[in-house]
Design an enzyme around this catalytic site. Structure first.
Site, short mmCIF file in Angstrom:
data_model
loop_
_atom_site.label_atom_id
_atom_site.label_comp_id
_atom_site.label_asym_id
_atom_site.label_seq_id
_atom_site.Cartn_x
_atom_site.Cartn_y
_atom_site.Cartn_z
CG ASN A 52 41.14 48.88 40.44
OD1 ASN A 52 41.32 49.09 41.68
ND2 ASN A 52 40.22 48.79 40.05
CG ASP A 68 36.26 48.87 45.62
OD1 ASP A 68 36.79 48.94 44.96
OD2 ASP A 68 34.79 48.97 45.02
#
Length: 364
Positions: free
Chosen positions: A160, A268
């Site tokens: 990610n 995030d």
């Protein structure tokens, strides 16, 4: 809509910034943006007086390009004065050239690239978070080298986000997002028993340094690299940033919760500045209220919190104290510092790439 947006840009003298996207068939909505005309920009909200020194009075938020479906993983290359940003559902990496002020496609069929980083030799390191599910490096001649795609003989989940430490070790998170569905890649069954944070040594040895976080997401080091910060996407009860001490051999210890997104916000990707402050992509976490509300005669389960009040960038001190909120019209997934002086904040936000000059500089 596109024609109206083009006329708006031409009137505002911004055609060059969005021309590359609008000249080709749009792959997603090109989001119209009207910048604030007043100084200081009211979109930069100071939550603590200590942040005032980082705000530039005569700087406003700019939209540099649009037309993406989910913008992620921005990384700046000072040698060429350009930035790369992933457009995950469209399976491509976009390029913003700050000299030409242009926004164009850098790489098609990018294996659903998500997080990106620049290593100490100026090469692109990428998380291909679906289908291939690997960490790659793009060499100076354009050749792509696979750095890691398995751990203990089993495929990685969905790499990610990634950061390169000064000792040339590569650290990355490996949640499940890229294999959970068909939007950001292809659905697949995970082979790893846990969702880990990994450390890849220069000799190729891959070590799972953190194994107890549920879907770790963004990560970054403190300026002295003695602390590692990691976002836990499935935090309890909210999304969180955890802090770890890092020793000389790359082992982590002393897990402490630094930030709790108690306002239904979605932490995030993030970056750390030279003073140790954390600049975090922010937005709604999508959680629903327990009971429905009456909306136009229908019983609707509405979101907890208002996305329009959460979309943007939250800035926290090294101690986790909220310092500022940079309000954006779209949810910000990730960001980085760049520009010739390292003081331009680039924000990858849903459909668009935004920028703001600040009196802060990226730590690395």
């Amino acid at each position: 809509m596109i024609d109206m947006f083009r006329r708006h840009l031409l009137k505002g003298g911004l055609a060059a910034a969005a021309g590359s996207v609008l000249a080709a068939p749009a792959l997603a909505q090109a989001f119209p943006f009207k910048p604030n005309q007043r100084y200081p920009d009211p979109a930069v909200e100071i939550l603590d007086p200590s942040f005032a020194k980082y705000r530039i009075y005569s700087s406003t938020i700019e939209q540099l390009g649009s037309g993406m479906r989910w913008a992620e993983g921005p990384v700046y290359f000072p040698e060429g004065r350009y930035l790369l940003v992933s457009d995950i559902p469209n399976n491509r990496i976009m390029k913003y050239d700050e000299v030409k002020n242009s926004f164009s496609v850098f790489r098609e069929n990018a294996n659903y690239a998500n997080g990106n980083a620049r290593d100490r030799q100026g090469r692109l390191v990428t998380c291909e978070h679906s289908v291939t599910r690997r960490i790659t490096r793009t060499e100076k001649n354009g050749r792509i080298t696979v750095l890691a795609d398995k751990f203990e003989g089993k495929r990685l989940n969905a790499p990610n986000d990634v950061v390169v430490r000064s000792d040339d070790t590569i650290w990355f998170t490996d949640p499940l997002f890229g294999i959970n569905g068909e939007w950001e890649g292809s659905r697949a069954k995970p082979e790893q028993a846990t969702t880990n944070v990994y450390r890849l040594a220069p000799d190729g040895k891959l070590t799972a340094v953190i194994t107890d976080l549920v879907n770790p997401n963004g990560l970054a080091f403190s300026p002295d690299e003695k602390k590692l910060y990691v976002v836990e996407w499935r935090g309890t009860p909210n999304r969180s940033i955890w802090s770890y001490d890092v020793d000389a051999d790359g082992r982590v210890s002393n897990k402490v919760k630094l930030v709790d997104a108690a306002d239904f916000g979605a932490l995030d990707g993030f970056r750390v500045d030279r003073d140790g402050n954390l600049w975090c992509g922010y937005g709604s976490n999508g959680a629903l209220n327990a009971e429905p509300s009456d909306v136009g005669g229908r019983k609707v389960f509405t979101l907890r919190g208002k996305p329009e009040d959460l979309d943007g960038v939250m800035v926290f001190s090294p101690a986790g104290k909220p310092l500022a909120f940079i309000r954006l019209p779209e949810r910000c997934a990730n960001l980085c510092f760049g520009g010739p002086k390292g003081n331009r904040l680039y924000m990858a936000s849903s459909h668009s790439l935004y920028a703001l000059y600040v009196e802060a500089h990226g730590a690395a």
